[in-house]
Design a protein around this motif. Structure first.
Motif, PDB file in Angstrom:
ATOM      1  N   ALA A   1      11.480   4.473   9.213  1.00 34.06           N
ATOM      2  CA  ALA A   1      12.423   3.875   8.346  1.00 34.06           C
ATOM      3  C   ALA A   1      11.272   2.944   7.385  1.00 34.06           C
ATOM      4  O   ALA A   1      10.467   2.485   8.470  1.00 34.06           O
ATOM      5  CB  ALA A   1      13.032   2.746   8.710  1.00 34.06           C
TER       6      ALA A   1
ATOM      7  N   GLU B   1      12.891  -3.329   3.795  1.00 37.80           N
ATOM      8  CA  GLU B   1      11.773  -4.080   3.925  1.00 37.80           C
ATOM      9  C   GLU B   1      12.259  -6.143   3.806  1.00 37.80           C
ATOM     10  O   GLU B   1      13.176  -6.562   4.344  1.00 37.80           O
ATOM     11  CB  GLU B   1      12.637  -4.619   1.860  1.00 37.80           C
ATOM     12  CG  GLU B   1      12.725  -2.917   1.589  1.00 37.80           C
ATOM     13  CD  GLU B   1      11.227  -2.772   1.100  1.00 37.80           C
ATOM     14  OE1 GLU B   1      10.147  -3.508   0.774  1.00 37.80           O
ATOM     15  OE2 GLU B   1      10.967  -1.323   1.169  1.00 37.80           O
TER      16      GLU B   1
ATOM     17  N   GLY C   1      16.697  -1.199   3.667  1.00 40.51           N
ATOM     18  CA  GLY C   1      15.562  -0.574   3.222  1.00 40.51           C
ATOM     19  C   GLY C   1      16.035   0.818   2.983  1.00 40.51           C
ATOM     20  O   GLY C   1      17.365   0.716   3.701  1.00 40.51           O
ATOM     21  N   THR C   2      15.166   1.417   3.269  1.00 38.03           N
ATOM     22  CA  THR C   2      15.307   2.911   3.502  1.00 38.03           C
ATOM     23  C   THR C   2      15.359   3.775   5.038  1.00 38.03           C
ATOM     24  O   THR C   2      13.892   2.954   5.914  1.00 38.03           O
ATOM     25  CB  THR C   2      15.354   3.997   2.350  1.00 38.03           C
ATOM     26  OG1 THR C   2      14.074   3.610   2.732  1.00 38.03           O
ATOM     27  CG2 THR C   2      15.251   3.116   1.254  1.00 38.03           C
ATOM     28  N   ALA C   3      15.699   5.289   5.188  1.00 36.99           N
ATOM     29  CA  ALA C   3      15.432   5.378   6.779  1.00 36.99           C
ATOM     30  C   ALA C   3      16.153   7.479   6.408  1.00 36.99           C
ATOM     31  O   ALA C   3      16.056   7.430   5.693  1.00 36.99           O
ATOM     32  CB  ALA C   3      16.137   5.018   8.236  1.00 36.99           C
ATOM     33  N   GLU C   4      14.714   8.245   7.181  1.00 39.19           N
ATOM     34  CA  GLU C   4      15.021   9.223   7.350  1.00 39.19           C
ATOM     35  C   GLU C   4      14.931   9.726   9.094  1.00 39.19           C
ATOM     36  O   GLU C   4      14.365   8.960   9.511  1.00 39.19           O
ATOM     37  CB  GLU C   4      13.724  10.326   6.233  1.00 39.19           C
ATOM     38  CG  GLU C   4      13.807   9.304   5.899  1.00 39.19           C
ATOM     39  CD  GLU C   4      13.343  10.804   4.599  1.00 39.19           C
ATOM     40  OE1 GLU C   4      13.269  10.712   2.943  1.00 39.19           O
ATOM     41  OE2 GLU C   4      12.125  11.296   5.549  1.00 39.19           O
TER      42      GLU C   4
ATOM     43  N   VAL D   1      24.950   0.578   7.384  1.00 42.37           N
ATOM     44  CA  VAL D   1      24.267   1.604   7.235  1.00 42.37           C
ATOM     45  C   VAL D   1      25.076   3.138   6.490  1.00 42.37           C
ATOM     46  O   VAL D   1      26.064   3.327   6.999  1.00 42.37           O
ATOM     47  CB  VAL D   1      23.459   2.597   8.514  1.00 42.37           C
ATOM     48  CG1 VAL D   1      22.928   4.285   7.926  1.00 42.37           C
ATOM     49  CG2 VAL D   1      22.688   1.569   9.089  1.00 42.37           C
TER      50      VAL D   1
ATOM     51  N   THR E   1      22.684   8.949   2.490  1.00 36.46           N
ATOM     52  CA  THR E   1      22.605   8.713   0.863  1.00 36.46           C
ATOM     53  C   THR E   1      22.005  10.975   0.148  1.00 36.46           C
ATOM     54  O   THR E   1      21.162  10.874  -0.606  1.00 36.46           O
ATOM     55  CB  THR E   1      21.553   8.305   0.258  1.00 36.46           C
ATOM     56  OG1 THR E   1      20.526   8.053   1.099  1.00 36.46           O
ATOM     57  CG2 THR E   1      21.969   6.567   0.550  1.00 36.46           C
TER      58      THR E   1
ATOM     59  N   SER F   1      18.390  11.159   4.805  1.00 37.50           N
ATOM     60  CA  SER F   1      17.983  10.081   4.175  1.00 37.50           C
ATOM     61  C   SER F   1      19.497   9.044   4.308  1.00 37.50           C
ATOM     62  O   SER F   1      20.521   8.948   4.196  1.00 37.50           O
ATOM     63  CB  SER F   1      17.220   9.888   2.699  1.00 37.50           C
ATOM     64  OG  SER F   1      16.910  11.294   2.944  1.00 37.50           O
ATOM     65  N   PHE F   2      18.771   7.571   4.525  1.00 43.07           N
ATOM     66  CA  PHE F   2      20.009   6.868   4.693  1.00 43.07           C
ATOM     67  C   PHE F   2      19.396   5.434   4.097  1.00 43.07           C
ATOM     68  O   PHE F   2      18.439   5.215   3.874  1.00 43.07           O
ATOM     69  CB  PHE F   2      19.766   6.275   6.315  1.00 43.07           C
ATOM     70  CG  PHE F   2      20.719   7.333   7.665  1.00 43.07           C
ATOM     71  CD1 PHE F   2      22.065   7.672   7.589  1.00 43.07           C
ATOM     72  CD2 PHE F   2      19.273   8.100   7.595  1.00 43.07           C
ATOM     73  CE1 PHE F   2      22.278   8.623   7.931  1.00 43.07           C
ATOM     74  CE2 PHE F   2      20.032   9.293   8.682  1.00 43.07           C
ATOM     75  CZ  PHE F   2      21.665   9.109   9.167  1.00 43.07           C
ATOM     76  N   SER F   3      20.870   4.955   3.519  1.00 41.85           N
ATOM     77  CA  SER F   3      19.988   3.258   3.193  1.00 41.85           C
ATOM     78  C   SER F   3      20.571   1.991   3.750  1.00 41.85           C
ATOM     79  O   SER F   3      21.901   2.922   4.682  1.00 41.85           O
ATOM     80  CB  SER F   3      20.960   2.807   1.808  1.00 41.85           C
ATOM     81  OG  SER F   3      22.013   2.785   2.360  1.00 41.85           O
TER      82      SER F   3
ATOM     83  N   ASN G   1      21.222  -1.852   4.709  1.00 41.39           N
ATOM     84  CA  ASN G   1      21.341  -2.982   4.611  1.00 41.39           C
ATOM     85  C   ASN G   1      20.920  -4.182   4.512  1.00 41.39           C
ATOM     86  O   ASN G   1      20.546  -3.906   6.100  1.00 41.39           O
ATOM     87  CB  ASN G   1      22.735  -3.802   3.194  1.00 41.39           C
ATOM     88  CG  ASN G   1      24.129  -3.656   4.334  1.00 41.39           C
ATOM     89  OD1 ASN G   1      23.550  -3.741   5.409  1.00 41.39           O
ATOM     90  ND2 ASN G   1      24.432  -3.337   4.268  1.00 41.39           N
TER      91      ASN G   1
END
Length: 261
Positions: A90, A93, A104-107, A216, A219, A231-233, A235
């Motif tokens: 991940a 931010e 942020g983002t995560a995989e 979560v 995406t 892939s995830f976003s 908040n």
């Protein structure tokens, strides 16, 4: 030594000393902040393997003295969700010292063996057939593929699939069947005599991700070298900044943050 030169030497020495002190302080604070982030991530993810965190910006440790550390990269191995184990990476931010953040983002990488269990009817999902039953799930370097045999003669086949996602689900749709070096659309194969017994197993298969933490969303998905990459976003609710109470981003996440402040 002339007075002016002596003054310059003293000034330079002071600057070096100040830089060394600032760097040392940064390293110490950075280490402490990374430990706190690792503790918070371990608590929230319940990882069975190692969890690491790395601050991404220069002098992030010193920035932590103001309450913010900027961008943080987190890696966690052995995260288990809905009976499936995965590795997570991940990028978070605007992270604060207590582990809260702006998003942020995560995989998440799911090993193909774990995915095979889900697609083969062993896990929760929906669809008319068990696409992976009796077949091996893997990748051809680009697509998610199912390899096995078909028909009474046991002909070797490779089924290439397409992947689609919603915010909380993944759908695997068999697209072509490769036999003797030729790729044939599944709908054409199903019309061939004696082929329906095999193609009936190739209905689209949807796997729902029912226990995603609050904030979560899925995406995208693609076939990677080590497994299926989701892939995830994320908040601010995911990272505990908004004070939400839903899912794993609520009270449990708050307790994790409080334990690391």
């Amino acid at each position: 030594m002339k007075p002016r030169r002596k003054t310059l030497v003293i000034t330079a020495a002071c600057l070096v000393a100040a830089t060394v002190a600032a760097t040392a302080t940064d390293l110490v604070v950075r280490s402490r902040v990374e430990e706190r982030v690792v503790s918070a991530a371990s608590c929230r993810l319940h990882a069975r393997g190692p969890v690491t965190a790395e601050l991404d910006s220069s002098f992030a440790g010193l920035r932590a003295l103001t309450g913010s550390v900027g961008t943080v990269r987190v890696k966690a191995e052995g995260v288990r969700r809905q009976g499936t184990e995965m590795d997570v990476e991940a990028v978070l931010e605007d992270v604060t010292r207590d582990g809260a953040g702006a998003g942020g983002t995560a995989e998440a990488t799911v090993p193909y063996s774990g995915l095979q269990n889900r697609l083969g009817g062993g896990g929760e999902g929906s669809g008319g057939g068990d696409a992976a039953a009796g077949m091996t799930v893997g990748s051809d370097g680009k697509n998610l593929v199912l390899s096995g045999s078909a028909g009474d003669l046991g002909l070797p086949v490779t089924v290439r699939t397409t992947l689609s996602t919603t915010a909380d689900s993944l759908t695997v749709t068999p697209a072509t069947i490769g036999v003797f070096g030729r790729d044939i659309p599944v709908d054409r194969v199903s019309s061939l005599p004696g082929a329906s017994a095999f193609t009936d197993r190739l209905a689209p298969r949807t796997v729902r991700l029912d226990d995603l933490p609050a904030g979560v969303e899925l995406t995208g998905a693609h076939a990677g070298g080590a497994g299926l990459v989701l892939s995830f976003s994320l908040n601010e609710e995911t990272l505990g900044r908004s004070g939400g109470t839903g899912g794993s981003g609520g009270p449990a996440a708050a307790d994790c943050s409080a334990g690391t402040a």
